[in-house]
Design a protein around this motif. Sequence first.
Motif, mmCIF file in Angstrom:
data_model
loop_
_atom_site.group_PDB
_atom_site.id
_atom_site.type_symbol
_atom_site.label_atom_id
_atom_site.label_comp_id
_atom_site.label_asym_id
_atom_site.label_seq_id
_atom_site.Cartn_x
_atom_site.Cartn_y
_atom_site.Cartn_z
ATOM 1 N N ALA A 327 -6.351 -7.940 -7.363
ATOM 2 C CA ALA A 327 -7.208 -6.924 -6.737
ATOM 3 C C ALA A 327 -8.213 -7.570 -5.788
ATOM 4 O O ALA A 327 -8.396 -7.105 -4.650
ATOM 5 C CB ALA A 327 -7.938 -6.129 -7.809
ATOM 6 N N GLY A 328 -8.866 -8.628 -6.217
ATOM 7 C CA GLY A 328 -9.845 -9.299 -5.368
ATOM 8 C C GLY A 328 -9.232 -9.870 -4.110
ATOM 9 O O GLY A 328 -9.785 -9.742 -3.014
ATOM 10 N N GLY A 363 -1.847 -1.031 1.078
ATOM 11 C CA GLY A 363 -2.086 -1.398 -0.314
ATOM 12 C C GLY A 363 -1.017 -0.862 -1.246
ATOM 13 O O GLY A 363 -0.607 -1.554 -2.191
ATOM 14 N N PHE A 364 -0.552 0.368 -0.960
ATOM 15 C CA PHE A 364 0.482 0.955 -1.833
ATOM 16 C C PHE A 364 1.783 0.162 -1.732
ATOM 17 O O PHE A 364 2.433 -0.117 -2.755
ATOM 18 C CB PHE A 364 0.733 2.413 -1.444
ATOM 19 C CG PHE A 364 1.798 3.072 -2.266
ATOM 20 C CD1 PHE A 364 1.516 3.547 -3.541
ATOM 21 C CD2 PHE A 364 3.101 3.180 -1.795
ATOM 22 C CE1 PHE A 364 2.508 4.138 -4.313
ATOM 23 C CE2 PHE A 364 4.095 3.767 -2.557
ATOM 24 C CZ PHE A 364 3.795 4.254 -3.820
ATOM 25 N N VAL A 365 2.168 -0.214 -0.515
ATOM 26 C CA VAL A 365 3.411 -0.983 -0.344
ATOM 27 C C VAL A 365 3.290 -2.347 -1.020
ATOM 28 O O VAL A 365 4.211 -2.800 -1.728
ATOM 29 C CB VAL A 365 3.755 -1.143 1.152
ATOM 30 C CG1 VAL A 365 4.954 -2.078 1.331
ATOM 31 C CG2 VAL A 365 4.064 0.217 1.779
ATOM 32 N N LEU A 366 2.147 -3.030 -0.799
ATOM 33 C CA LEU A 366 1.940 -4.319 -1.457
ATOM 34 C C LEU A 366 1.955 -4.171 -2.975
ATOM 35 O O LEU A 366 2.564 -4.970 -3.700
ATOM 36 C CB LEU A 366 0.602 -4.923 -1.016
ATOM 37 C CG LEU A 366 0.505 -5.413 0.433
ATOM 38 C CD1 LEU A 366 -0.941 -5.789 0.761
ATOM 39 C CD2 LEU A 366 1.426 -6.597 0.663
ATOM 40 N N GLY A 367 1.290 -3.124 -3.478
ATOM 41 C CA GLY A 367 1.253 -2.884 -4.922
ATOM 42 C C GLY A 367 2.623 -2.580 -5.485
ATOM 43 O O GLY A 367 2.957 -3.018 -6.599
ATOM 44 N N VAL A 397 -4.263 -0.810 -8.412
ATOM 45 C CA VAL A 397 -5.374 -1.681 -8.009
ATOM 46 C C VAL A 397 -5.189 -2.209 -6.589
ATOM 47 O O VAL A 397 -6.165 -2.365 -5.841
ATOM 48 C CB VAL A 397 -5.565 -2.848 -9.005
ATOM 49 C CG1 VAL A 397 -5.899 -2.324 -10.391
ATOM 50 C CG2 VAL A 397 -4.376 -3.781 -9.037
ATOM 51 N N CYS A 398 -3.960 -2.462 -6.180
ATOM 52 C CA CYS A 398 -3.722 -2.926 -4.811
ATOM 53 C C CYS A 398 -4.064 -1.824 -3.802
ATOM 54 O O CYS A 398 -4.667 -2.091 -2.757
ATOM 55 C CB CYS A 398 -2.273 -3.370 -4.633
ATOM 56 S SG CYS A 398 -1.901 -4.976 -5.378
ATOM 57 N N THR A 399 -3.688 -0.605 -4.126
ATOM 58 C CA THR A 399 -4.000 0.515 -3.231
ATOM 59 C C THR A 399 -5.506 0.701 -3.106
ATOM 60 O O THR A 399 -6.045 0.847 -2.002
ATOM 61 C CB THR A 399 -3.356 1.810 -3.746
ATOM 62 O OG1 THR A 399 -1.938 1.614 -3.891
ATOM 63 C CG2 THR A 399 -3.615 2.964 -2.786
ATOM 64 N N ALA A 401 -7.948 -1.502 -3.862
ATOM 65 C CA ALA A 401 -8.619 -2.685 -3.308
ATOM 66 C C ALA A 401 -8.451 -2.754 -1.792
ATOM 67 O O ALA A 401 -9.411 -3.057 -1.064
ATOM 68 C CB ALA A 401 -8.069 -3.952 -3.955
ATOM 69 N N ALA A 402 -7.256 -2.477 -1.297
ATOM 70 C CA ALA A 402 -7.030 -2.512 0.151
ATOM 71 C C ALA A 402 -7.850 -1.438 0.856
ATOM 72 O O ALA A 402 -8.429 -1.679 1.916
ATOM 73 C CB ALA A 402 -5.549 -2.334 0.456
ATOM 74 N N THR A 403 -7.924 -0.257 0.252
ATOM 75 C CA THR A 403 -8.689 0.840 0.861
ATOM 76 C C THR A 403 -10.167 0.509 0.923
ATOM 77 O O THR A 403 -10.817 0.658 1.969
ATOM 78 C CB THR A 403 -8.477 2.138 0.067
ATOM 79 O OG1 THR A 403 -7.081 2.410 -0.042
ATOM 80 C CG2 THR A 403 -9.168 3.308 0.752
ATOM 81 N N VAL A 404 -10.708 0.045 -0.195
ATOM 82 C CA VAL A 404 -12.131 -0.310 -0.227
ATOM 83 C C VAL A 404 -12.409 -1.505 0.681
ATOM 84 O O VAL A 404 -13.397 -1.529 1.427
ATOM 85 C CB VAL A 404 -12.573 -0.614 -1.669
ATOM 86 C CG1 VAL A 404 -13.987 -1.177 -1.695
ATOM 87 C CG2 VAL A 404 -12.488 0.641 -2.522
ATOM 88 N N GLY A 405 -11.538 -2.489 0.637
ATOM 89 C CA GLY A 405 -11.716 -3.674 1.481
ATOM 90 C C GLY A 405 -11.702 -3.342 2.958
ATOM 91 O O GLY A 405 -12.438 -3.937 3.743
#
Length: 449
Positions: A327-328, A363-367, A397-399, A401-405
């Motif tokens: 996530a980080g 993020g969704f694709v990576l997750g 968490v990837c979705t 984290a990418a959105t917030v990032g």
Amino acid sequence: MDDEFESLRASAQEALRVRDLSAVGELLAAHDPPEIVRLLEQEPHAADRAVMYRLLDRESAMEVFELLDTGMRAELIEGLRDEDVALIFEQIDPDDRAQLVDELPAGVAKRLMQGLSPAEREVTLSLLGYPRRSIGRYMSPEFVRLRPRLTVGDALTHIRHRGADAETIYLLPVTDDARRVEGVVGLRELVMARADETVAGLMVEARTVRVTDDAESAARRIVEAQLLAAPVVDGEDRIVGIVTIDDASRILEEADDEDAARQGAAEPLRRPYLTTPVLGIVRSRVVWLLVLAVSALLTVQVLGVFEATLEEVVTLALFIPLLTGTAGNTGAQAATTVTRALALGEVRARDVLAVAWREVRVGFVLGALLGLLGFALASLVFDVAFGAVIGLTLVAVCTLAATVGGAMPMLARAVRADPAVFSTPFISTFCDATSLIIYFVIATRILGL
């Protein structure tokens, strides 16, 4: 080359140790200003740096001073005799003088300003009147301007008469009688044209920057357009200064150094590492470490809330480093990408929704890719239910984290904060806590805890 420099450095340090100042002076006289600057930057003792600088002849001293970082200039000023300081302060360019004033203690700066000639004091005070982060602080008020009706012959005579003190003569602003910019003309075009041609027939459209524009944004426009220089104008399009491509490149280099430091949860040092006092390095790091330590307590609180769940299924604890780390890293990647896009002008604060939606999909694709791998491996080692927990958690968490990032730097720019501050450190801490909540909620639902 490095071996030669190390030999120079060792010889200089030995001569300083035994206080053989004539030997130090001979060593410095035999080398060019860039090498002397490098030598000063790697000398750990401020007193010895001041001694070496005082041994330079006047011409070399000014060249070396102009090549030093602003932080080292300020430190050097405090270590020199008053008469040396007054001479340096009077002779450096007004824009360099304004930046130096910002770094000096208030008492020292006031004394130096009072020692300036009236003309130089007036020019410096005019620069200090602009906002600290504006391009007005970095512009040079020393330039040559031409009138459109001048012939080429008269224009070249004017340049020869006024050009000695100008920041640059390679690109010249053309203004009307009220100092409003009408265009620019290059020295090459003037030299190659007939003497009876007018400046108006040679000038091209000027690409100006506003004196109150953000320095980094203005500098980036200058560098990207590959302008030798850009006129700086006030609210009524009257020229007040000029910024060269060298100055713009230096602004961007300082901005990049600042962003890199803050992405690593530290403040920029403002001077070479070996010349920075230990306490100075500590101050650059301690505030952020304290902030991150306090924010990391969120993670501890989350673990405390789900302590009973961990006791029931101890295996859950094995995957906490994987999930929080993923996530980080995902959030940091998104933040770095968007921060760079902001700096390049590819996106603006108002594009926050478009950026967030794009990062949701990324993020969704990576997750999904990582989740499939996690599901397969966890199912083989444990069981399908546990594999589903890991897989779904990675997707979620990837979705997030990418959105917030991606969104945090945009929100930072919207509130006029530094996007780099909101990137890696804060996002990593935020993602640690939220990923744990998501993980335990999913595990509770699927495993029936």
